[in-house]
Design an enzyme around this catalytic site. Structure first.
Site: not given
Ligand code: DHB
Length: 305
Positions: A70, A130, A244-245
């Site tokens: 995502n 992120c 995670g997972g």
């Molecule tokens: C997003 C933010 C994250 O910290 C992540 O691990 C995956 C997606 C996001 O909002 O794009």
């Protein structure tokens, strides 16, 4: 009988499972739903100083077996709204609710920590990892130990609430980053955020996500996350939220044996529904009974010999 209740950073948990920050928890109602379904605590999706719309177009895709990618672009309604959301939700549960903050500058991380503390969350998770907003904000702070430590110090300066720094697998040495944030005053680390990846549609030769790349979660992430927890547990004394997972009770126990004191659950909600927490709790109890363990604490870090 196996007892799932435990504690981490002063938070009492009736289960080590924590709703991980992400797509499934943008509202106070979604935090309460996770608690009602068996989560020990819940973390809200990252909030920034100003509201953000996030990326447009194709932002999330399932792939292969029980895995997702995502790139939402950190959509959220801004810090003011998040404070109200957390205060209102906390009135309706005794379980710990955890904030999560995101910023592009060290100063804004400090400001967010100060502001969100008004909602008195049980903990503040700090999203320095992120993988999806490089264009706007540059390289994530989680990529380098010094940058991660700077954010940690600034957040600590601005709050007395325990903080957990959310680390990234997208770095050369996660254990170095873990050590640096511990030294800078972090109370806990969350291991790990999503792993940067890409899917390409071969018929059109175009990347599937509008952001081109995104963060991998679910089954594909688990071994990466377990190794990250293991490597960090070797070098830090502060507790670790393994994330995670985690789709099953076995996955949760794997994280705990690698060194996690509590375990984040996110993508599992897409594959197992809102009952994911109660299902994973039951599976953990079953496995603990089979293996002869009575408590969560006795399993933490058992894979380190
Ligand atoms: C997003 C933010 C994250 O910290 C992540 O691990 C995956 C997606 C996001 O909002 O794009």
């Amino acid at each position: 009988m196996a007892d799932l209740s435990t504690s981490i950073c002063g938070m009492k948990l009736r289960s080590p499972l924590i709703l991980a920050s992400g797509i499934t928890d943008t509202t106070g109602a979604s935090l309460l739903r996770a608690i009602r379904n068996g989560a020990g605590a819940a973390i809200i999706k990252s909030v920034s100083v100003e509201p953000r719309e996030g990326h447009k177009g194709h932002v999330v895709q399932e792939f292969d077996d029980l895995s997702m990618i995502n790139a939402m672009g950190l959509p959220n309604q801004g810090i003011k709204h998040a404070i109200d959301e957390l205060i209102e939700a906390q009135k309706r549960t005794d379980a710990p609710l955890i904030a999560n903050i995101y910023a592009g500058t060290v100063e804004d991380f400090g400001l967010l920590a100060r502001e969100i503390s008004k909602a008195k969350p049980a903990m503040i998770e700090v999203n320095i990892s992120c993988p999806n907003v490089h264009d706007e904000f540059g390289t994530p702070f989680s990529a380098l130990p010094e940058a991660a430590a700077k954010v940690t110090k600034e957040v600590k300066k601005n709050t007395s609430i325990p903080i957990s720094i959310k680390l990234s697998p997208n770095t050369i040495a996660i254990s170095q980053v873990a050590k640096a944030v511990e030294k800078a005053g972090a109370d806990c680390i969350t291991c790990i955020n999503t792993l940067a990846g890409m899917l390409i549609d071969i018929d059109t030769a175009v990347p599937i996500l509008s952001n081109l790349s995104g963060g991998i979660s679910g089954k594909a992430l688990k071994p990466v996350a377990v190794k990250a927890v293991y490597d960090c547990h070797e070098v830090v004394k502060i507790p670790i939220i393994g994330t995670g997972g985690v789709l099953t009770g076995r996955d949760a126990i794997e994280h705990i044996m690698a060194g996690a004191g509590a375990v984040g659950v996110g993508t599992a909600l897409f594959y197992r529904g809102q009952e994911a927490f109660s299902l994973i709790n039951a599976e953990m109890k079953e496995e603990m009974k089979r293996l002869g363990y009575k408590s969560i604490k006795e399993m933490i870090g058992l894979a380190h010999h």
